[in-house]
Design a protein around this motif. Structure first.
Motif, short mmCIF file in Angstrom:
data_model
loop_
_atom_site.label_atom_id
_atom_site.label_comp_id
_atom_site.label_asym_id
_atom_site.label_seq_id
_atom_site.Cartn_x
_atom_site.Cartn_y
_atom_site.Cartn_z
N LYS A 92 0.95 -47.97 -11.95
CA LYS A 92 0.22 -48.70 -12.78
C LYS A 92 -0.33 -47.92 -14.12
O LYS A 92 -0.73 -46.82 -13.65
CB LYS A 92 -1.08 -49.65 -12.35
CG LYS A 92 -1.79 -50.58 -13.25
CD LYS A 92 -2.98 -51.15 -12.69
CE LYS A 92 -3.51 -52.29 -13.72
NZ LYS A 92 -4.71 -52.92 -12.70
N ALA A 93 -0.12 -48.28 -15.35
CA ALA A 93 -0.51 -47.27 -16.34
C ALA A 93 -1.42 -48.37 -17.29
O ALA A 93 -0.89 -49.07 -18.25
CB ALA A 93 0.44 -46.91 -17.16
N GLY A 94 -2.71 -48.48 -17.05
CA GLY A 94 -3.63 -49.32 -17.98
C GLY A 94 -3.22 -50.80 -17.98
O GLY A 94 -2.80 -51.57 -17.13
N GLY A 95 -3.28 -51.33 -19.02
CA GLY A 95 -2.45 -52.67 -19.49
C GLY A 95 -1.15 -52.37 -20.04
O GLY A 95 -0.48 -53.64 -20.36
N TYR A 96 -0.36 -51.28 -19.93
CA TYR A 96 0.73 -51.39 -20.38
C TYR A 96 2.04 -51.81 -19.51
O TYR A 96 1.99 -51.66 -18.29
CB TYR A 96 1.16 -49.87 -20.86
CG TYR A 96 0.44 -49.31 -21.81
CD1 TYR A 96 0.61 -49.44 -23.02
CD2 TYR A 96 -0.60 -48.50 -21.65
CE1 TYR A 96 0.00 -48.89 -24.28
CE2 TYR A 96 -1.42 -47.93 -22.64
CZ TYR A 96 -1.35 -48.37 -23.99
OH TYR A 96 -2.01 -47.54 -25.02
N PRO A 97 3.06 -52.61 -19.99
CA PRO A 97 4.12 -52.99 -19.27
C PRO A 97 4.91 -51.94 -18.56
O PRO A 97 5.00 -50.90 -18.98
CB PRO A 97 4.93 -54.08 -20.27
CG PRO A 97 4.70 -53.17 -21.51
CD PRO A 97 3.39 -52.70 -21.53
N TRP A 126 12.88 -47.21 -20.20
CA TRP A 126 12.03 -47.69 -21.00
C TRP A 126 12.41 -48.39 -22.30
O TRP A 126 13.59 -47.89 -22.64
CB TRP A 126 11.01 -46.56 -21.07
CG TRP A 126 11.25 -45.61 -22.03
CD1 TRP A 126 10.78 -45.37 -23.54
CD2 TRP A 126 12.00 -44.27 -21.82
NE1 TRP A 126 11.47 -44.36 -24.02
CE2 TRP A 126 11.96 -43.90 -23.03
CE3 TRP A 126 12.51 -43.66 -20.72
CZ2 TRP A 126 12.61 -42.41 -23.18
CZ3 TRP A 126 13.17 -42.59 -20.84
CH2 TRP A 126 13.12 -41.65 -22.17
N LEU A 127 11.72 -48.81 -22.92
CA LEU A 127 11.76 -49.61 -24.27
C LEU A 127 10.88 -48.96 -25.22
O LEU A 127 9.83 -48.47 -24.91
CB LEU A 127 11.49 -51.15 -24.24
CG LEU A 127 12.30 -51.96 -23.45
CD1 LEU A 127 11.70 -53.47 -23.59
CD2 LEU A 127 13.83 -51.95 -24.10
N THR A 128 11.57 -48.55 -26.37
CA THR A 128 10.94 -47.92 -27.31
C THR A 128 9.85 -49.03 -28.00
O THR A 128 10.23 -50.23 -27.74
CB THR A 128 11.54 -47.10 -28.64
OG1 THR A 128 12.30 -48.21 -29.10
CG2 THR A 128 12.58 -46.33 -27.86
N GLU A 129 9.08 -48.75 -28.93
CA GLU A 129 8.16 -49.70 -29.58
C GLU A 129 9.19 -50.55 -30.48
O GLU A 129 8.55 -51.77 -30.60
CB GLU A 129 7.01 -49.05 -30.47
CG GLU A 129 5.99 -48.15 -29.65
CD GLU A 129 5.00 -47.71 -30.50
OE1 GLU A 129 5.14 -47.63 -31.73
OE2 GLU A 129 3.77 -47.22 -29.99
N GLN A 130 10.19 -50.08 -30.79
CA GLN A 130 11.04 -51.00 -31.60
C GLN A 130 12.16 -52.01 -30.69
O GLN A 130 12.89 -52.58 -31.14
CB GLN A 130 11.76 -50.12 -32.51
CG GLN A 130 11.64 -49.39 -33.48
CD GLN A 130 10.51 -48.07 -33.02
OE1 GLN A 130 10.93 -47.44 -32.01
NE2 GLN A 130 9.21 -47.92 -33.73
N GLY A 131 11.84 -51.60 -29.45
CA GLY A 131 12.73 -52.45 -28.53
C GLY A 131 13.82 -51.90 -27.95
O GLY A 131 14.97 -52.74 -27.49
N VAL A 132 14.25 -50.64 -28.56
CA VAL A 132 15.23 -50.01 -27.97
C VAL A 132 15.29 -49.50 -26.67
O VAL A 132 14.68 -48.82 -26.41
CB VAL A 132 15.65 -48.91 -29.09
CG1 VAL A 132 16.93 -48.17 -28.55
CG2 VAL A 132 15.95 -49.43 -30.34
N PRO A 133 16.43 -49.93 -25.76
CA PRO A 133 16.25 -49.50 -24.28
C PRO A 133 17.00 -48.12 -23.92
O PRO A 133 18.06 -47.81 -24.53
CB PRO A 133 17.08 -50.37 -23.66
CG PRO A 133 18.05 -51.12 -24.67
CD PRO A 133 17.40 -51.06 -25.97
#
Length: 235
Positions: A92-97, A126-133
């Motif tokens: 778990k990492a705070g509220g991050y997905p 993981w996904l970047t903030e721009q949605g790149v996998p």
């Protein structure tokens, strides 16, 4: 394995440096050099079933303008509750997905017993903030053991791997090569030092970008567990 006690506090100094070069065709159009240093505190707030634990992570000092969220770390004034198991997996990492950068393990430990010369793999995405996998494939090698800390032995672990785009993006080429080293105190169950260097290459149509960067972490408290006697940066 990672080992903790209730209320345990560790402070880790991070240093990062990067150089970005942008090209159009064969012409260099822009160069950016950035660096940052920050001090993070991790306090164990809960031990769960003996194998899992939760830490409160805060940042007390920051020298540089880079967003600490790019390192999956809290900015000064924020706190991040992180839950791990003893192999370093983030639960778990705070509220991050779970698909965010915050779930990329900070250390790769073997699932089974290993001897000097043995290897093990870490594969995560993981996904970047721009949605790149993005997908990371990392190979760890136990190179040996060295004396460290207070009457402890450190596992000297060599890292190598690459990050690739985990899909087919039209007109985009990306690859990042990683190499590094970790010193992990076996009896204490903590990472005392790490250094990871990367060479990243982005290409899109006529635009090309090269990024060379490194990130170093050094445990500075409790006193007596620092790997290096000087204050020099390896980045």
């Amino acid at each position: 394995r990672m080992k903790v006690t209730q209320g345990q506090i560790e402070k880790t100094k991070f240093n990062s440096a990067s150089k970005t070069e942008a090209y159009e065709g064969e012409s260099l159009t822009n160069t950016i050099e950035e660096s940052i240093e920050f001090l993070a505190k991790a306090e164990v707030t809960q031990i769960i079933l003996g194998d899992e634990f939760t830490e409160r992570v805060t940042t007390s000092k920051k020298d540089g303008q880079i967003d600490l969220h790019d390192f999956a770390m809290p900015e000064p004034g924020e706190e991040l509750m992180m839950t791990y198991n003893s192999t370093g997996k983030i639960l778990k990492a705070g509220g991050y997905p779970p698909e965010s950068l915050y779930f990329v393990p900070p250390v790769s430990l073997p699932d089974e017993k290993v001897r000097v010369g043995d290897t093990w793999n870490l594969n995560t995405h993981w996904l970047t903030e721009q949605g790149v996998p993005l997908n990371l494939q990392l190979l760890s090698i136990l190179k040996g053991f060295v004396e460290c800390g207070i009457k402890d032995m450190c596992a000297d672990i060599e890292l190598s791997g690459e990050v690739t785009i985990d899909s087919n993006l039209s007109g985009v080429s990306f690859k990042s090569i990683w190499k590094g080293r970790i010193l992990f105190a076996v009896a204490r169950g903590s990472m005392l030092w790490s250094l990871v260097e990367s060479h990243e290459s982005w290409t899109s149509e006529k635009v090309h970008r090269e990024v060379r960067s490194c990130l170093e972490s050094t445990l500075v408290e409790p006193i007596g567990w620092s790997v290096w006697n000087d204050d020099s940066h390896k980045c």
